[in-house]
Design a protein around this motif. Structure first.
Motif: not given
Length: 887
Positions: A490-509
């Protein structure tokens, strides 16, 4: 004048910043972004011509189902229903996505998430498999991660730059110009070119090692052995930060120096000089690209190079390290989000259970792929044999670019359900789609890309969305919703996707993984819109410094024990088919065109440099085969055959030929060179061997040759050979026929698509076999056809430029029939400088007038004063003139 937008070039992996300004006349002004740290305002000829490629001619602007216009709802409902039913009937591995380095990172992320986390298959692969997969595999074997250690600045700080299988001058021109500028400031900097072919990059090379194809492992194994013999191993670095040197050395030392000379085809003195130069200078950067990767031993080639840098500790420090240069604008971004069939998002490993669990938990996904998917060649094999029953192809043209391209086409013809998302309505791949989905193109879409030095830049929207075209991420998210996965997409913009992707890179890193851009995980829409270029890593816990942007100077590898792995690299076996097909075919790019030319073919000035598929043949081979310059040549093996124009040159060695990879069935009658290439791959990376194919050549038995200039797109399909290109105010094309053309007037009327009532002017010389006919509508030239028993001798660029001229008087009409300008009127000749429209005749005139340097020619003609991509060719022309003058 409209507002200017800072965005990013959509071509190669350099990742240049661009300033785009829409103009009142509907055009877009393009300039380099002086603030962008990748190019500092420089652009190559392709980037400079971006404004000429943005028209809507040929665009796919509405969804289609079985060739008929459809609504988005109907098209997406059908895609969702077909994929859902196929998975239900045959399992998740019966479907596949084939994606592209032309996609933005956000698009790539959604595709990977949908396939691996919600379909439960890893059958998503990318055309980056064709260009960079061996680098990925080599990095992961050595470093434990797909990490490029260095940055562009290292190329300017190095004392020695070794370019391996990389024609930077034509394929990455802005990086090439950065090296040229650095060498001008520090003339003691040395450049070594390792390439079987003497490309334009040889212009700046102090040493050109014309190695035998696929002998790179031997070359760098020999270097590792030499490093050991000279006592140049950094024992402290090796002991503290690496494993496996003895095994790698044993493999390297298995080839004697005499055998090394034989295998590489290099004189002993050249080998010794190279080894002494590399070993005797600490600041060495080894840059490698497709000539390394596109091989049956591509991964071992990569590791053989990395071994030498690890052994000497020359990695991660200013001015030193192995450096993989990517081919596409977002090959790196795709790798980062798991666009390859054997990787997970955020550089996590698909084979690692803990990584799979982490990603599945982050996505809250119902499943997660638990084994590698099918890599590109395997994927289309599975389409062919029926294991894959539904495939979605996005932003790429595999019927042209894949090896054994004819088999790829047949596979798609037989596939029960093919979806293609593209910006163009007609490509060699789109024509086989059951569902065509119109995508946004450059300037219309919004998102991020990552370049070869791990720099993430924003590619921004500055044009309205044409017709019903939609972003690729939106298309996939809508299909996901229709398949019941709506909450996760349920994305409304590329910014929302970018936030999710960048959060995954940091997740339990917590520093355990190389890719961490958590500093941007909570970026606002406004800050995303204003995002400036940055390099990763960019963790939330600390600010960046330049030193932070290099990896491995002090170890810190991403293996289990934190140490790098030396790899015992081995050579490929010789091909058994060589005896039947004595020529070695090399393929690659040319300066002014890109991939399958759906964009660059729209620009007349980009086609002015090279507009026709060609083959480079050594003069001795041409003589043996009775082939003259500009003859047509048939290249064939047991797989297929193509027809291209002969270019006789000593840039290739005897027994070797080169053909560009760009030409499609939309642009030429029969020039898809990858039809000839076997679907053989590196056993580790799955990357096809596109640089070393065995073929034979023969003169094509054309009875008549022709050249046409036309205001309307000429009709050529009934001819046995043709090659089409855009010209100012119209089109031009080369053509030939194996049968004599009896009725020239009929040919002209059909080719030019003329009305019956039209003024014509013709000329025939039966003794010379020449016929020419021009058609006019009042003062306008509709077209002119030139026919000859041999390749047509006319001034092509001059003739093409006449379409917009006034032909009120009879004299001017006869000139266009003659195919040359009036006495005293300059004829530019073949265009050398695309940016400034400078031809070879103008350059030769400047040289004969005393301009004996590239700068002097530039001052006199403006050639080479914009992007600089033609400077190497200018130097060749100057050198050739001076040799002739000396004689």
């Amino acid at each position: 004048m409209g507002c200017s937008t800072k965005t990013t070039c959509p071509y190669c992996g350099v990742g240049c910043g661009v300033v785009a300004t829409p103009m009142p006349n509907g055009r877009v002004d393009i300039k380099g972004d002086e603030d962008h740290p990748s190019n500092f305002g420089k652009l190559c000829s392709k980037g400079a011509a971006l404004g000429e490629t943005l028209d809507l001619e040929g665009r796919l602007l509405s969804p289609e189902i079985n060739g008929k216009a459809a609504s988005w709802d109907d098209a997406l409902d059908l895609v969702a229903q077909k994929f859902k039913q196929t998975i239900a009937d045959y399992g998740p591995d019966s479907v596949a996505f084939y994606v592209s380095g032309q996609m933005l990172t956000e698009d790539y992320y959604v595709a990977n998430k949908l396939m691996k986390g919600f379909f439960g298959s890893a059958n998503i692969d990318t055309n980056s498999r064709l260009c960079m997969a061996s680098s990925v595999a080599g990095h992961r074997r050595a470093f434990g991660s797909d990490t490029v250690p260095g940055i562009y600045e290292d190329l300017e700080l190095a004392d020695v730059i070794v370019l391996v299988g990389s024609n930077l001058a034509w394929c990455h021109p802005v990086i090439y110009q950065r090296i040229v500028a650095a060498k001008a400031i520090r003339p003691n900097m040395k450049v070594v070119l390792v390439d079987p072919r003497r490309t334009m990059t040889a212009d700046i090379a102090d040493i050109h090692l014309a190695v035998a194809p696929d002998s790179d492992v031997a070359l760098f194994n020999g270097l590792l052995s030499y490093i050991s013999q000279q006592g140049a191993i950094d024992a402290d670095y090796v002991a503290r930060h690496t494993n496996g040197l003895p095994e790698a050395l044993e493999a390297a030392q298995s080839l004697s120096f005499e055998k090394l000379v034989e295998r590489t085809g290099l004189p002993a003195a050249e080998l010794s000089a190279f080894y002494a130069l590399w070993t005797g200078n600490e600041k060495v950067v080894t840059v490698y690209s497709q000539g390394v990767n596109q091989s049956l031993s591509g991964t071992d080639k990569v590791n053989a190079i990395i071994n030498c840098h690890l052994a000497t500790g020359r990695i991660g420090r200013p001015g030193m390290g192995p450096f993989s240069i990517t081919g596409q604008p977002n090959a790196m971004g795709g790798r980062e989000v798991g666009g390859l069939a054997n990787m997970l998002a955020s550089h996590m490993a698909l084979e690692e259970p803990a990584h799979r669990e982490l990603v599945q938990r982050f996505w809250n996904a119902p499943v997660i792929a638990d084994k590698p998917g099918l890599k590109a060649v395997e994927m289309f094999d599975a389409v062919a044999d029926g294991r894959i029953k539904a495939i979605w192809i996005m932003a790429t043209n595999p019927v042209v670019s894949m090896p054994d391209a004819g088999a790829i086409e047949n596979a798609l013809k037989a596939c029960p359900f093919v979806v293609v998302s593209d910006i163009m309505g007609k490509t060699d791949t789109v024509r086989h789609a059951h569902v065509k989905l119109p995508s946004l193109g450059w300037g219309e879409k919004d998102g991020t890309v990552t370049n070869s030095e791990r720099r993430i830049s924003h590619q921004k929207k500055f044009l309205p969305s044409p017709g019903n075209a939609k972003a690729d991420w939106w298309q996939m998210a809508e299909v996901a919703k229709r398949m019941g996965f709506g909450k996760a997409f349920d994305y409304d913009s590329t910014a929302a996707i970018f936030r999710e992707y960048t959060a995954l890179t940091a997740f339990e890193n917590n520093g355990k993984r190389d890719l961490d851009i958590g500093a941007y995980a909570e970026i606002s829409d406004q800050d995303y819109s204003a995002l400036k270029p940055f390099q990763w890593p960019a963790p939330m816990r600390k600010m960046q410094t330049t030193q932070d942007q290099r990896f491995f100077a002090n170890g810190g590898f991403f293996t289990v024990d934190g140490k790098a792995n030396f790899v015992a690299a081995s050579e490929p076996s010789e091909s058994a088919v060589k005896a039947h097909y004595p020529f070695t075919l090399n393929t690659g790019r040319i300066r002014d065109h890109w991939h399958t030319m759906t964009r660059t073919a729209k620009s007349p000035r980009l086609s002015a440099h090279i507009a026709e598929p060609f083959v480079e043949i050594h003069p001795s081979d041409a003589l043996k085969k009775n082939i003259r310059d500009a003859d047509l040549v048939c290249i064939k093996n047991g797989r297929s055959e193509i027809i291209v124009r002969a270019l006789i040159t000593d840039r290739v060695k005897q027994g070797h030929i080169f053909v560009p990879m760009h030409f499609t069935d939309q642009i030429a009658a029969n020039a898809r060179v990858d039809k000839l290439v076997a679907p053989a791959t590196d056993p580790i990376s799955g990357q096809p061997a596109l640089k070393n194919t065995h073929v034979d050549i023969a003169k094509y038995p054309a009875k008549q040759f022709g050249f046409v200039v036309s205001a309307a797109k000429p009709k050529l399909s009934e001819l046995s050979y043709w090659a089409l290109a855009k010209a100012e105010n119209g089109w031009c094309a080369e053509f030939a026929s194996t049968d004599p053309i009896v009725d020239m007037a009929q040919l002209a009327y059909k080719m030019l698509q003329l009305p019956q009532q039209v003024q014509t002017l013709s000329y025939t010389d039966n003794a010379l076999g020449l016929t020419r006919i021009a058609a006019f509508n009042k003062a306008a030239l509709l077209g002119v056809v030139y026919l000859s028993r041999s390749p047509v001798a006319v001034s092509r660029n001059w003739a093409s430029s006449q379409l917009g001229d006034d032909f009120s008087d009879l004299v001017s009409r006869w000139r266009v029939v003659a195919g040359r300008p009036a006495s005293g009127v300059p004829d530019k000749g073949t265009i050398i400088c695309s940016c400034m429209g400078v031809g070879i005749n103008q350059i030769r005139d400047a040289v004969s007038a005393g301009c004996h340097t590239v700068n002097a020619v530039g001052n006199a003609t403006c050639a080479g004063t914009n992007c600089g991509s033609c400077k190497a060719e200018l130097k060749v022309i100057i050198d050739e003139y001076q040799i002739v003058a000396a004689e």
